[in-house]
Every structure is written in C-alpha cells, then in structure tokens.
Design an enzyme around this catalytic site. Structure first.
Site, mmCIF file in Angstrom:
data_model
loop_
_atom_site.group_PDB
_atom_site.id
_atom_site.type_symbol
_atom_site.label_atom_id
_atom_site.label_comp_id
_atom_site.label_asym_id
_atom_site.label_seq_id
_atom_site.Cartn_x
_atom_site.Cartn_y
_atom_site.Cartn_z
ATOM 1 N N ARG A 118 -54.624 54.922 27.311
ATOM 2 C CA ARG A 118 -55.235 53.563 27.324
ATOM 3 C C ARG A 118 -54.110 52.622 26.682
ATOM 4 O O ARG A 118 -54.186 52.391 26.124
ATOM 5 C CB ARG A 118 -56.689 53.777 26.569
ATOM 6 C CG ARG A 118 -57.455 52.304 27.049
ATOM 7 C CD ARG A 118 -57.706 52.065 27.892
ATOM 8 N NE ARG A 118 -58.928 50.639 28.233
ATOM 9 C CZ ARG A 118 -58.275 49.893 29.543
ATOM 10 N NH1 ARG A 118 -58.244 50.495 30.124
ATOM 11 N NH2 ARG A 118 -58.632 48.896 29.317
ATOM 12 N N CYS A 166 -64.619 44.769 28.196
ATOM 13 C CA CYS A 166 -63.054 45.252 27.827
ATOM 14 C C CYS A 166 -64.061 46.691 26.446
ATOM 15 O O CYS A 166 -63.563 47.576 26.050
ATOM 16 C CB CYS A 166 -62.612 43.845 27.137
ATOM 17 S SG CYS A 166 -61.506 42.815 28.293
ATOM 18 N N ARG A 172 -55.557 38.512 29.860
ATOM 19 C CA ARG A 172 -54.381 38.537 31.088
ATOM 20 C C ARG A 172 -53.823 37.982 30.925
ATOM 21 O O ARG A 172 -53.291 38.100 31.387
ATOM 22 C CB ARG A 172 -55.603 38.612 32.415
ATOM 23 C CG ARG A 172 -57.111 39.588 32.297
ATOM 24 C CD ARG A 172 -57.050 39.801 34.211
ATOM 25 N NE ARG A 172 -56.869 38.219 34.973
ATOM 26 C CZ ARG A 172 -57.712 37.535 34.876
ATOM 27 N NH1 ARG A 172 -59.146 38.863 34.646
ATOM 28 N NH2 ARG A 172 -58.498 36.862 35.829
ATOM 29 N N ASP A 189 -52.677 36.689 36.504
ATOM 30 C CA ASP A 189 -52.913 37.562 35.641
ATOM 31 C C ASP A 189 -51.317 37.434 35.429
ATOM 32 O O ASP A 189 -50.125 37.636 35.502
ATOM 33 C CB ASP A 189 -52.488 39.285 36.077
ATOM 34 C CG ASP A 189 -52.697 40.564 35.387
ATOM 35 O OD1 ASP A 189 -52.573 40.644 33.696
ATOM 36 O OD2 ASP A 189 -53.643 41.708 35.139
ATOM 37 N N ARG A 218 -50.002 39.283 32.452
ATOM 38 C CA ARG A 218 -49.735 40.339 31.574
ATOM 39 C C ARG A 218 -48.149 40.917 32.232
ATOM 40 O O ARG A 218 -47.694 41.643 33.626
ATOM 41 C CB ARG A 218 -50.700 41.833 31.261
ATOM 42 C CG ARG A 218 -51.563 40.483 30.393
ATOM 43 C CD ARG A 218 -52.926 42.487 30.884
ATOM 44 N NE ARG A 218 -53.446 42.088 31.662
ATOM 45 C CZ ARG A 218 -55.110 43.213 32.083
ATOM 46 N NH1 ARG A 218 -55.173 43.937 30.869
ATOM 47 N NH2 ARG A 218 -55.014 43.125 33.708
ATOM 48 N N LYS A 258 -51.651 48.609 36.007
ATOM 49 C CA LYS A 258 -50.864 48.650 34.970
ATOM 50 C C LYS A 258 -50.705 50.183 35.770
ATOM 51 O O LYS A 258 -49.048 51.072 35.114
ATOM 52 C CB LYS A 258 -52.105 49.210 34.292
ATOM 53 C CG LYS A 258 -52.867 48.430 33.642
ATOM 54 C CD LYS A 258 -53.707 48.962 32.287
ATOM 55 C CE LYS A 258 -54.888 47.450 31.372
ATOM 56 N NZ LYS A 258 -55.529 48.508 31.222
#
Length: 376
Positions: A220, A238, A265, A297, A299, A325
C-alpha cells in the site's frame, strides 16, 4: 590512504548545483529571498508565503532600482482567466499592498485580469523551487542582472538548471536512516524502516509480518494525511483506507505499507487547509488545487519505487483505487502483478470528494458507482 577532496564536489558537499538548490529550498522554507541564475539572467526572488507590508517594503527596497513583479504558476494564471502554458509574470501597481498580492495568488474569485507575459527561465525555476518548499506557489521576483543587490554576500545563489534536476537527485539520494521493531495492537509483528532524502523528508516503510519477496508482495502506498489518519476526519477516506490496508495485509500474512510525506496530494499541510477552504466555498478537490496554482495532483511515485527497490521488493500486489499509482510505479520499474481495491465507507462529508476522484481522475470506486446508481 583515502585522497581527501576539498572542493564543492566532494562526498561531503555534493555537486555544486544540488547543494545550491538544497540551500535555496531551506531559504524559501524560512521565507527568505534567494538569487536564481540562468544563462545571463539573475532574479532576486521572495516567496509570497507570509508576505506582509514590512516584508514587501523591505524587499522592494533591496530590489531597487529594479521593480519586482509577481510570478504565478500556469494553473493559477488559467484560474485568473489568462491564456497560459508556462508560469507567468504579472506587473504590480503602486496600490498593490501585501493583502492585494495575496488575494491575487489565492482567492477563488478575483475580478482583476492583469496583463501578463511568460516568466523567464530563472523566474520559472523559482516557481518550481517554491512548490518544492510546500509554500504558496507564487513569488515576487526582480531582474537584478544589471546591478547587485544590497547584502548580496549573505544571499544564497541557486542555479536554475539544477532546480530542474533536483527532484530526481533527491530520489537517488535516498538512504535507509534507521529501523526498529514496533509492536502493533493487532499483534502482527512490524518493522518500521525510516528513510531520509535530500528534501528533508522521512518516508517510512512498515514491513508487516514476514512477506515472501520471491512472490508479489501486498503493498500500500499511503500519502500522509494528518486529518484523516490521526484525527479521523470524515471529509476524506484516507484514514479508512489506511486501516483497511492494515487489515488486508495482515489477513494475507504480511506485506508493506509505504507511508509517504505527500500531504494533500503533494501540496503540504498548509496548502491542503487552503484548498479545504476553497472547497467550503464550492469548489471540488481538483478545482481547489488548480485554483491555488497547483496541478490537481502533485505527487511523484519515484521515491516509493526507490524505497521498494532498496527493500528488494520488485513485484507487488498494489492495494489502491488510484490508476496514477499503477502508472507511476510501472514507469519506475516496479512490476505490478495485481491490484486490490480498498472500498472505504462513504458518508455525507466525503461523498462529494470521492465522487470527484472517481469522475475526474478515474479512481475505481465500484461501491460508489453502485450507490449513485441506486439513487438515480
């Protein structure tokens, strides 16, 4: 006998460009100005974060005879109704005080449509640097190429080209700083491995149980969320996803949770709270980010891939609803054998948020789609 290097490219000091960006980042985090150079250009740049009348007055005095301008991101320029594909430079009028400047970079509604032109290379690098500092994504900048700045000897100088390379350099600088066994309430054995990067971040890998690294390891990737993970906020999912991931990994006999310093994010906690206020005023989670001047986003999953590689974990079963992801890790060389959904509870406070994630960024919430269908 080891030959001692005393230059700026030694093992202690690192490459000069990387060092300059690291120091510049620290200055921006402390809300101090820096000099940024690119080719034959030098700009004197100050973060807008924390701007008040005294700081504005002192900065303008240091810039004189040059006149500072406001530099904003492409996203913020679009939110102001400007035609933009790069960071933009906005002129300031004599009546623009600190409050007017802050309103221009952060208010959801702004009746002013200023003149603008593309930012210079050095100014654009300053924007990239201030985003990395998790401050408001806007700066004041003056072109001081033709003259020196007073007290210049005490101001950090940053190379614009090095700013562009810094994020990748920070990923490769990752080290395993410390690790220890931490007993969990469930009884599952856990080992916390704390990493350290050149940005000052401390991402953590929590190795649960005894995962078999010869097979696809349940993993994860979890972005830190103070409000949800610690305080049980109901306006996001979250904390629920973290607890679901823990339970799922324990049921599978072991796996890894990567706890990443990517609050909001990738915006940072202060900017996350700003976007929450914009959401309270009617924007969804993605429009709130872009209105403030960020991408929807921010990230990057390169650091997660690097952590997995350092743990000798190259094939995984990813616990996520987020296709970004999957894409990010795959591009970084991690083989994803399968995906496991995490269906967190929906409540009145997070329904709009989760719907926006499903509709606008393709998050896979089958239970949400079914719920919406039942209501129609």
């Amino acid at each position: 006998m080891i030959e001692v290097q005393t230059g700026a490219s030694s093992a202690l000091f690192g490459a000069p460009g990387h060092t300059s960006v690291s120091r510049g980042l620290g200055e921006f985090q402390a809300r101090r100005p820096v000099l940024i150079t690119a080719m034959d250009e030098t700009v004197f740049a100050l973060p807008v974060e924390g701007l008040d009348c005294q700081r504005l007055s002192e900065f303008m005095a240091l810039c004189a005879p040059a006149v500072p301008r406001l530099i904003i991101t492409e996203r913020r320029a679009l939110a102001l109704g400007l035609d933009a594909s790069t960071p933009m430079t906005l002129p300031l009028s004599a009546s623009d005080d600190a409050n007017a400047i802050l309103a221009l970079v952060s208010d959801a509604i702004n009746d002013r449509t200023p003149e603008a032109k593309p930012a210079s290379r050095a100014a654009a690098a300053a924007i990239q640097l201030v985003k990395s500092s998790h401050g408001l994504p806007a700066i004041l900048a003056a072109d001081v190429t033709a003259h020196s700045v007073r007290c210049e000897e005490s101001v950090v100088r940053v190379d614009a080209d090095a700013v562009a390379r810094f994020a990748d350099d920070a990923i490769h600088s990752l080290i395993l700083a410390s690790e220890a066994t931490v007993p969990l309430s469930s009884g599952m054995p856990a080992r916390f491995a704390v990493f350290r990067d050149a940005l000052g971040g401390s991402p953590v890998a929590i190795i649960l149980g005894r995962p078999d690294f010869t097979k696809a390891v349940p993993v994860r990737l979890h972005s830190a969320c103070l409000t949800g993970d610690v305080f049980g906020s109901r306006r996001c999912d979250c904390g629920d996803q973290l607890r679901l991931a823990l339970a799922r990994i324990e049921a599978l006999g072991g796996g890894i949770i990567l706890y990443l310093a990517q609050e909001g994010r990738g915006l940072g906690l202060a900017n996350k709270m700003r976007t929450y206020q914009l959401q309270d005023d009617g924007l969804d989670t993605f429009d709130a980010n872009t209105t403030l001047g960020f991408d929807d986003d921010e990230r990057d999953y390169g650091v997660a891939a690097r952590m997995l590689a350092m743990l000798n974990c190259t094939q995984i079963a990813l616990l996520t609803n987020n296709p970004a992801k999957l894409d990010g890790l795959t591009k970084a060389g991690i083989y994803i054998a399968s995906r496991m959904p995490l269906e967190a509870p929906i409540n009145a406070h997070n329904r709009r948020y989760m719907t926006a994630k499903a509709v606008r960024s393709g998050h896979r919430f089958d239970h949400l789609i079914a719920s919406v269908a039942d209501r129609t």
